[in-house]
Design an enzyme around this catalytic site. Structure first.
Site, mmCIF file in Angstrom:
data_model
loop_
_atom_site.group_PDB
_atom_site.id
_atom_site.type_symbol
_atom_site.label_atom_id
_atom_site.label_comp_id
_atom_site.label_asym_id
_atom_site.label_seq_id
_atom_site.Cartn_x
_atom_site.Cartn_y
_atom_site.Cartn_z
ATOM 1 N N ARG A 161 0.853 -1.207 0.000
ATOM 2 C CA ARG A 161 0.000 0.000 0.000
ATOM 3 C C ARG A 161 0.877 1.241 0.000
ATOM 4 O O ARG A 161 0.663 2.178 -0.749
ATOM 5 C CB ARG A 161 -0.945 -0.018 1.189
ATOM 6 C CG ARG A 161 -2.280 -0.698 0.952
ATOM 7 C CD ARG A 161 -2.177 -2.097 0.342
ATOM 8 N NE ARG A 161 -3.463 -2.745 0.213
ATOM 9 C CZ ARG A 161 -4.033 -3.488 1.160
ATOM 10 N NH1 ARG A 161 -3.393 -3.720 2.299
ATOM 11 N NH2 ARG A 161 -5.223 -4.030 0.958
ATOM 12 N N ASP B 142 -0.119 -6.314 -3.730
ATOM 13 C CA ASP B 142 -1.523 -6.019 -3.459
ATOM 14 C C ASP B 142 -2.078 -5.248 -4.652
ATOM 15 O O ASP B 142 -1.379 -5.017 -5.644
ATOM 16 C CB ASP B 142 -1.676 -5.245 -2.139
ATOM 17 C CG ASP B 142 -2.942 -5.686 -1.398
ATOM 18 O OD1 ASP B 142 -4.036 -5.548 -1.986
ATOM 19 O OD2 ASP B 142 -2.841 -6.185 -0.263
ATOM 20 N N HIS C 178 -6.744 -9.320 -4.320
ATOM 21 C CA HIS C 178 -5.677 -8.341 -4.070
ATOM 22 C C HIS C 178 -4.632 -8.352 -5.186
ATOM 23 O O HIS C 178 -3.430 -8.278 -4.910
ATOM 24 C CB HIS C 178 -5.025 -8.606 -2.708
ATOM 25 C CG HIS C 178 -5.920 -8.238 -1.551
ATOM 26 N ND1 HIS C 178 -6.105 -6.942 -1.139
ATOM 27 C CD2 HIS C 178 -6.707 -9.000 -0.743
ATOM 28 C CE1 HIS C 178 -6.950 -6.925 -0.112
ATOM 29 N NE2 HIS C 178 -7.342 -8.153 0.138
ATOM 30 N N GLU D 1 -10.013 -12.035 1.142
ATOM 31 C CA GLU D 1 -10.833 -11.013 0.511
ATOM 32 C C GLU D 1 -10.836 -11.109 -1.018
ATOM 33 O O GLU D 1 -10.431 -10.186 -1.707
ATOM 34 C CB GLU D 1 -10.347 -9.628 0.959
ATOM 35 C CG GLU D 1 -10.492 -9.442 2.457
ATOM 36 C CD GLU D 1 -9.961 -8.102 2.957
ATOM 37 O OE1 GLU D 1 -10.600 -7.530 3.857
ATOM 38 O OE2 GLU D 1 -8.926 -7.636 2.463
ATOM 39 N N TRP E 238 -6.861 -14.060 10.976
ATOM 40 C CA TRP E 238 -6.906 -12.585 11.069
ATOM 41 C C TRP E 238 -8.285 -12.049 11.403
ATOM 42 O O TRP E 238 -8.414 -11.019 12.041
ATOM 43 C CB TRP E 238 -6.403 -11.953 9.770
ATOM 44 C CG TRP E 238 -7.358 -12.017 8.602
ATOM 45 C CD1 TRP E 238 -7.476 -13.038 7.712
ATOM 46 C CD2 TRP E 238 -8.299 -11.016 8.193
ATOM 47 N NE1 TRP E 238 -8.439 -12.753 6.778
ATOM 48 C CE2 TRP E 238 -8.959 -11.518 7.053
ATOM 49 C CE3 TRP E 238 -8.656 -9.749 8.682
ATOM 50 C CZ2 TRP E 238 -9.962 -10.797 6.389
ATOM 51 C CZ3 TRP E 238 -9.642 -9.039 8.019
ATOM 52 C CH2 TRP E 238 -10.283 -9.561 6.887
ATOM 53 N N TYR F 144 -4.021 -5.688 15.080
ATOM 54 C CA TYR F 144 -3.820 -4.918 13.849
ATOM 55 C C TYR F 144 -3.311 -3.540 14.292
ATOM 56 O O TYR F 144 -4.069 -2.705 14.784
ATOM 57 C CB TYR F 144 -5.119 -4.804 13.053
ATOM 58 C CG TYR F 144 -5.302 -5.903 12.023
ATOM 59 C CD1 TYR F 144 -4.823 -7.188 12.247
ATOM 60 C CD2 TYR F 144 -5.949 -5.650 10.806
ATOM 61 C CE1 TYR F 144 -4.979 -8.190 11.303
ATOM 62 C CE2 TYR F 144 -6.113 -6.640 9.857
ATOM 63 C CZ TYR F 144 -5.618 -7.908 10.106
ATOM 64 O OH TYR F 144 -5.776 -8.892 9.167
ATOM 65 N N ASP G 212 -2.378 -1.066 12.656
ATOM 66 C CA ASP G 212 -2.859 0.109 11.913
ATOM 67 C C ASP G 212 -4.080 0.715 12.614
ATOM 68 O O ASP G 212 -4.399 1.888 12.402
ATOM 69 C CB ASP G 212 -3.184 -0.228 10.454
ATOM 70 C CG ASP G 212 -3.904 -1.552 10.266
ATOM 71 O OD1 ASP G 212 -3.590 -2.512 10.988
ATOM 72 O OD2 ASP G 212 -4.792 -1.618 9.396
ATOM 73 N N TRP H 12 -0.980 -2.840 8.296
ATOM 74 C CA TRP H 12 -1.429 -2.478 6.939
ATOM 75 C C TRP H 12 -1.220 -0.974 6.775
ATOM 76 O O TRP H 12 -1.515 -0.197 7.695
ATOM 77 C CB TRP H 12 -2.901 -2.854 6.759
ATOM 78 C CG TRP H 12 -3.151 -4.309 7.019
ATOM 79 C CD1 TRP H 12 -3.639 -4.875 8.153
ATOM 80 C CD2 TRP H 12 -2.875 -5.394 6.125
ATOM 81 N NE1 TRP H 12 -3.694 -6.240 8.020
ATOM 82 C CE2 TRP H 12 -3.227 -6.587 6.788
ATOM 83 C CE3 TRP H 12 -2.362 -5.476 4.823
ATOM 84 C CZ2 TRP H 12 -3.090 -7.844 6.197
ATOM 85 C CZ3 TRP H 12 -2.228 -6.726 4.239
ATOM 86 C CH2 TRP H 12 -2.595 -7.891 4.921
ATOM 87 N N THR H 13 -0.758 -0.568 5.609
ATOM 88 C CA THR H 13 -0.231 0.800 5.530
ATOM 89 C C THR H 13 -1.054 1.763 4.665
ATOM 90 O O THR H 13 -0.523 2.765 4.187
ATOM 91 C CB THR H 13 1.229 0.765 5.013
ATOM 92 O OG1 THR H 13 1.237 0.113 3.738
ATOM 93 C CG2 THR H 13 2.143 0.043 5.976
ATOM 94 N N GLU H 14 -2.353 1.475 4.502
ATOM 95 C CA GLU H 14 -3.163 2.400 3.698
ATOM 96 C C GLU H 14 -3.021 3.846 4.171
ATOM 97 O O GLU H 14 -2.920 4.762 3.354
ATOM 98 C CB GLU H 14 -4.651 2.018 3.769
ATOM 99 C CG GLU H 14 -5.046 0.772 3.004
ATOM 100 C CD GLU H 14 -5.045 -0.474 3.868
ATOM 101 O OE1 GLU H 14 -4.337 -0.494 4.911
ATOM 102 O OE2 GLU H 14 -5.749 -1.442 3.504
HETATM 103 C C1 ACM Z 1 -6.555 -9.054 5.880
HETATM 104 O O1 ACM Z 1 -6.588 -8.214 6.787
HETATM 105 N N1 ACM Z 1 -7.256 -8.878 4.782
HETATM 106 C C2 ACM Z 1 -5.750 -10.244 5.989
#
Ligand code: ACM
Length: 537
Positions: A144, A173, A244, A311, A377, A402, A404, A452-454
């Protein structure tokens, strides 16, 4: 002394004052201890300005040895008036002991050059220690927002300082492909950058109107893997399939569902969320990714290889005549089984090459591939189901670890998303679901924190989200803590006083306990309401 983080199993203070490292202190390294000897000389040598010459010293000696009676990752550290005896159950255990030794020397031992007038006194003590879990991980999303190689090497040092030993490297991703694959140059030529980026949560109206990108060459990856190995950290690469994958499809449009989307017009995604553009379940796609994984296996010696699997919206497969024909031809019940077929293919492919597949808990849908392990997760449930079915599990539920997600409820948190999870919440995280029997619980390999780095556009933003919570997480992963309610968070916070000074010396831009500093805030950049859905939803 008691301020070591993560907390050791047993610390026994000894009678007497201290042992002091000086210009005539030597390092006597027994067979098999050379890498830790070199790390000590390079790291403590820089911080103290002392030569720490090889062999016994006239003013005391740091003696390094291996002792097969200790746990493999365990160590025993004895500080006596005439020197230090550090024994590891293996080279890894010895290295974790060296991390404790560095902490005992005080926060300035975390600097890279000596401050004037410092003395390097160690309290007389005996530390006996070993980890609770063998998988103590951090997942870094470099897709990201790209983290340049120097930043990754720095994170490996930060992990080592916290006795963490698995870097789960999320390399691909929708928003970027970050690893050079020689046979498919467009994966990085096209897939490693985007023209602009959503600034904030995906509902934010703001854009960062400049290109963002970057990737690691294969030599960069070799360097990262070797640097990690010197620190007894395994790098587990992740190539996310079959969802992804928009960056890969933008680079090679034939990978997408060409009968339902004009994949030739897709670009690397510039916003956040769960993307509809997923891989086509064709033989061509399988062969393409076998090519990717062939190069990956050359670069990463890790037993586990992560294939993502999370996802993957099924809408395109539902509409695609080609995907539907594939479902009929394979005799599958529907799209979920098609996803399972995809994952099972790579499970067999990896197993045939002596590796093991690991994936996010959606790989349970439609039947879990034999031998596969699960990164649980979306809660504990996936991990519980997998462990009960005899599969190995790494616990990383988004409700707990998480990083983030926001760490306080206040308005000042920068781009706040996800659940509020404070330092104390992370400290009280229990990786082993209580409903598992001891046999089932033995399948819990360990735990990892995911980043996660969004909404993290710089390394300083990553530091802010990760620290200080990673210190609490490290203690959960390493130390034999009691049940969550019985954990002494006040005592942990007292030890954190010393640890903040270590993080300061390391230059980590952590969240101060009183809240963000002015430049750590992002006023006006939209996050997500408290207890709304996770960041990418
Ligand atoms: C995830 O947070 N989609 C693994």
């Amino acid at each position: 002394m008691t301020d070591v983080i993560p907390q050791p199993r047993q610390v026994t203070p000894r009678e007497g004052a201290f042992f002091e490292l000086g210009p005539d202190t030597g390092i006597a390294a027994a067979d098999g201890t050379g890498p830790t000897e070199r790390w000590l000389r390079a790291t403590l040598g820089a911080a103290t300005g002392l030569p720490l010459a090889p062999g016994p010293g006239d003013a005391g000696t740091v003696r390094l040895s291996l002792d097969g009676d200790l746990d493999a990752e365990g160590y025993r550290l004895v500080v006596a008036p005439d020197g230090v005896d550090l024994a590891g159950g293996s080279p890894a255990g010895l290295f974790w002991g060296a991390q404790t030794l560095r902490q005992l020397l005080g926060p300035d031992a975390f600097r890279r050059a000596p401050l004037p007038g410092r003395r390097w006194r160690l309290p007389l003590t005996c530390v006996e220690d070993a980890p609770r879990f063998r998988w103590r991980g951090l997942m870094l999303d470099v897709a990201r927002h790209f983290m340049p190689k120097e930043g990754v090497l720095r994170y490996l040092d930060l992990m080592a300082a916290h006795k963490l030993n698995v870097l789960h490297f999320h390399l691909t991703d929708d928003q970027g492909w970050r690893i050079e694959i020689e046979r498919y140059p467009e994966l990085t030529g096209t897939g490693s950058w985007r023209a602009r980026t959503k600034y904030g949560h995906r509902a934010s109206p703001l854009w960062e109107d400049k290109p963002h990108g970057g990737f690691y060459t294969q030599d960069d990856i070799r360097e990262i893997v070797a640097y990690a190995a010197e620190r007894h950290i395994t790098v587990v690469p992740e190539i996310d399939v079959p969802g992804h994958s928009q960056a890969a499809i933008a680079a090679y449009p034939e990978l997408g569902n060409t009968d339902v989307v004009d994949t030739a017009s897709l670009t690397v995604w510039d916003t956040w969320g769960v993307c509809e553009n997923v891989l086509a379940p064709t033989d061509g796609t399988l062969r393409f990714y076998e090519g990717v994984f062939e190069e990956l296996l050359e670069l990463f010696p890790s037993q586990f290889v992560h294939v993502g699997g999370d996802e993957c919206p099924k809408g395109q497969w539902q509409r695609s005549p080609a995907a539907q024909a594939r479902i009929s031809e394979l005799g599958l019940a529907g799209e979920d089984e098609l996803q399972a077929w995809f994952i099972k293919h790579f499970d067999r492919w990896l197993t045939a090459r002596g590796r093991r597949l690991i994936g996010w808990d959606e790989i349970l849908e439609g039947g879990l591939a034999e031998g596969a392990a699960v990164s649980s997760w979306s809660g504990y449930a996936g991990g519980v189901a997998a462990a009960r079915a005899g599969h190995d599990v790494v616990m990383c539920p988004e409700q707990q670890v998480y990083l983030d997600h926001r760490q306080a409820a206040g308005e000042d948190e920068p781009v706040p998303i996800g659940f509020v999870r404070t330092l104390e919440d992370v400290y009280r995280f229990e990786p082993v679901p209580p409903e598992l029997t001891p046999e089932e619980a033995a399948h819990v390999l360990g735990t990892q924190a995911n980043v996660w780095t969004e909404v993290m556009e710089t390394q300083a933003r990553v530091d802010y989200q990760v620290f200080p919570r990673l210190a609490a997480f490290a203690e959960v992963a390493w130390s034999a803590l009691p049940a969550p309610d019985e954990r002494d968070f006040d005592a942990f916070e007292r030890r954190m006083a010393a640890h903040y000074r270590r993080l300061d010396a390391l230059g980590v831009a952590y969240r101060p306990s009183g809240g963000p500093l002015p430049w750590q805030r992002r006023p006006g950049v939209l996050g997500r309401p408290i207890d709304g859905p996770p960041p990418n939803k």
